[in-house]
Design a protein around this motif. Structure first.
Motif, PDB file in Angstrom:
ATOM      1  N   GLU A  35      42.259  29.844  75.530  1.00  0.00           N
ATOM      2  CA  GLU A  35      41.388  28.664  75.465  1.00  0.00           C
ATOM      3  C   GLU A  35      41.827  27.686  74.376  1.00  0.00           C
ATOM      4  N   VAL A  36      43.130  27.358  74.385  1.00  0.00           N
ATOM      5  CA  VAL A  36      43.667  26.463  73.352  1.00  0.00           C
ATOM      6  C   VAL A  36      43.396  25.012  73.718  1.00  0.00           C
ATOM      7  N   THR A  37      42.761  24.287  72.828  1.00  0.00           N
ATOM      8  CA  THR A  37      42.641  22.830  72.947  1.00  0.00           C
ATOM      9  C   THR A  37      43.198  22.260  71.651  1.00  0.00           C
TER      10      THR A  37
ATOM     11  N   ILE B 204      41.158  33.703  69.412  1.00  0.00           N
ATOM     12  CA  ILE B 204      42.065  34.797  69.106  1.00  0.00           C
ATOM     13  C   ILE B 204      41.395  36.084  69.588  1.00  0.00           C
ATOM     14  N   LYS B 205      42.133  36.870  70.350  1.00  0.00           N
ATOM     15  CA  LYS B 205      41.532  38.053  70.971  1.00  0.00           C
ATOM     16  C   LYS B 205      42.432  39.275  70.717  1.00  0.00           C
TER      17      LYS B 205
ATOM     18  N   VAL C  53      39.558  29.950  65.956  1.00  0.00           N
ATOM     19  CA  VAL C  53      40.203  29.234  64.874  1.00  0.00           C
ATOM     20  C   VAL C  53      40.076  27.753  65.214  1.00  0.00           C
ATOM     21  N   TYR C  54      39.570  26.982  64.256  1.00  0.00           N
ATOM     22  CA  TYR C  54      39.422  25.542  64.475  1.00  0.00           C
ATOM     23  C   TYR C  54      40.691  24.849  64.012  1.00  0.00           C
TER      24      TYR C  54
ATOM     25  N   VAL D 124      49.738  24.048  71.026  1.00  0.00           N
ATOM     26  CA  VAL D 124      48.513  23.245  70.952  1.00  0.00           C
ATOM     27  C   VAL D 124      48.650  22.069  71.912  1.00  0.00           C
ATOM     28  N   ILE D 125      47.747  21.992  72.832  1.00  0.00           N
ATOM     29  CA  ILE D 125      47.815  20.952  73.855  1.00  0.00           C
ATOM     30  C   ILE D 125      46.790  19.867  73.521  1.00  0.00           C
ATOM     31  N   THR D 126      47.209  18.617  73.649  1.00  0.00           N
ATOM     32  CA  THR D 126      46.277  17.533  73.374  1.00  0.00           C
ATOM     33  C   THR D 126      45.873  16.848  74.668  1.00  0.00           C
ATOM     34  N   LYS D 127      44.714  16.196  74.615  1.00  0.00           N
ATOM     35  CA  LYS D 127      44.222  15.491  75.801  1.00  0.00           C
ATOM     36  C   LYS D 127      45.006  14.204  76.045  1.00  0.00           C
TER      37      LYS D 127
END
Ligand SMILES: [Ca+2]
Ligand SMILES: [Ca+2]
Ligand SMILES: [Ca+2]
Ligand SMILES: [Ca+2]
Length: 393
Positions: A169-171, A177-178, A225-226, A273-276
């Motif tokens: 669920e990377v945004t 983290i699991k 993690v933010y 890290v993927i950005t919109k």
């Protein structure tokens, strides 16, 4: 001598008579023993079931088995034993008997701080709340003396597991983290926690992130993690820019064979890290042109004259962006006569003038192509490519 024989002969018939209705058929011992799993980790809760319909002596009351020294249920590992452990009938007439035992492992430091994290102990009488120590890479056995001299037993393995770490669920704002490692479920009756290292391309030191067991007995640990594009890493906040990689690391000190108890192994997970924002909309390239050494704009170049292939690069996103300004010039045969680049970084809203110098050697028509990438290696375009023709006299 005679007297001893007499006593023995006398005792056996009495005991058989006394228990004739209470104990099961000698000739047909039927009491299968079941575990709820075939392999346990060292500090898990073990559920035991024994199906013994002939021990359901009272159809209207909950019977128990195992608490009698004559017909004991024993639960044991290599060096530790719970004797006469009572199991209770699941309902008044089921003939199915259950109980729980919590494995308590052995002394071991699971996080490398030099302090043991377990509390090995053996105590309890059932049906629940029993504790049983075990050794590394061993097993648990349940035995039941079903009838005089008829002992049934069943075993399950105890071993450690290799942890599995994932980033999901990377945004651009956060990532989950699991960790899957049942060995870190140190207390099967409460929620445990684990620390993992999380760092990024932009912050190699990173943070220590505490992740929490999803339920008290799952052995699955999760935490968020933010991600920040502007602030320093701190707490559960990590400095990580779009397109960069974030890396999580878990040091597993509870490793299965062939590892030893003193071994540790770093387990990693990586995600980008993927950005919109589409990458080509992050920067703007404008005011393209050629300027002379005096800084004036030049329409046409002359052979041997230095021209600067000049562009203005503007940052339109809310984070600092590294970039590489690339100029490629081709002649009429599409042969590359110049390939040159400069790197830079823009903070939000900043505009930078970038230029690459060129001294044409032959007259003719040339095609000038300009690219802005995040880096030569990364090759992610941050603007659209701009192309135009130039005449050299
Ligand atoms: Ca009963
Ligand atoms: Ca420790
Ligand atoms: Ca737990
Ligand atoms: Ca492990």
């Amino acid at each position: 001598m005679l007297k001893i024989v007499f006593v023995v002969l006398l005792l056996i018939p009495i005991s058989q008579v006394a228990f004739a209705e209470d104990i099961p058929d000698y000739e047909k011992p039927y009491a299968p023993i079941f575990f709820n799993k075939s392999v346990y980790s060292w500090t898990e809760k073990v559920e035991v079931t024994i199906v013994a319909p002939s021990w359901n002596t009272g159809k209207y009351l909950i019977d128990s088995i195992g608490g009698d020294p004559e017909y004991s249920v024993d639960v044991y590992t290599n060096n530790h034993r719970l004797s006469e452990y009572k199991l209770y009938e699941t309902d008044p007439s089921s003939g199915i008997f259950t109980g729980e035992i919590i494995l308590t492992g052995f002394l071991h430091d699971i996080d490398g701080d030099g302090i043991d994290d377990t509390n090995p102990r053996t105590l309890g009488s059932g049906p629940n709340g029993g504790y049983l120590q075990n050794d590394e890479d061993s097993g648990i056995t349940v035995s039941f003396e079903f009838a005089d001299g008829v002992i049934l037993s069943e075993s399950a393995k105890i071993s450690w597991n290799l942890g599995d770490l994932q980033i999901t669920e990377v945004t651009e704002d956060a990532a989950k983290i699991k960790l899957f490692d049942m060995d870190m479920n140190l207390n099967p009756e409460s929620v445990d926690t684990v620390y993992v290292d999380v760092f990024s391309d932009d912050d190699g030191a990173g943070i220590d992130l505490q992740i929490t067991e999803t339920t008290e007995n799952s052995g699955i640990f999760e935490g968020l993690v933010y991600l920040t594009k502007n602030d320093q890493s701190s707490g559960n906040r990590l400095y990580a820019l779009p397109d960069s990689e974030i890396i999580a690391k878990y040091s597993d000190r509870t490793l299965p064979r062939p590892y030893n108890t003193s071994d540790d192994l770093d387990v990693f997970a990586k995600e980008v890290v993927i950005t919109k924002i589409p990458s080509t909309e992050r920067l703007i390239m404008e005011e393209v042109g050629i300027v002379g050494q005096t800084g004036d704009s030049i329409e046409d170049l002359v052979v041997g004259q230095t021209g600067m292939i000049f562009s203005k690069i503007k940052n339109r996103v809310d984070f600092s962006q590294d970039f590489t300004y690339i100029v490629q010039i081709k002649d009429e045969n599409s042969d590359v006569v110049l390939l040159s680049w400069v790197t830079g970084q823009t903070i939000p809203s900043q505009e930078l003038g970038m230029s690459v110098s060129w001294i044409p050697e032959k007259s003719g028509k040339y095609l000038v192509e300009r690219f802005v990438w995040n880096s030569i290696k990364g090759a992610i375009p941050l603007t659209d490519t701009v192309t135009y023709e130039i005449l050299v006299k």
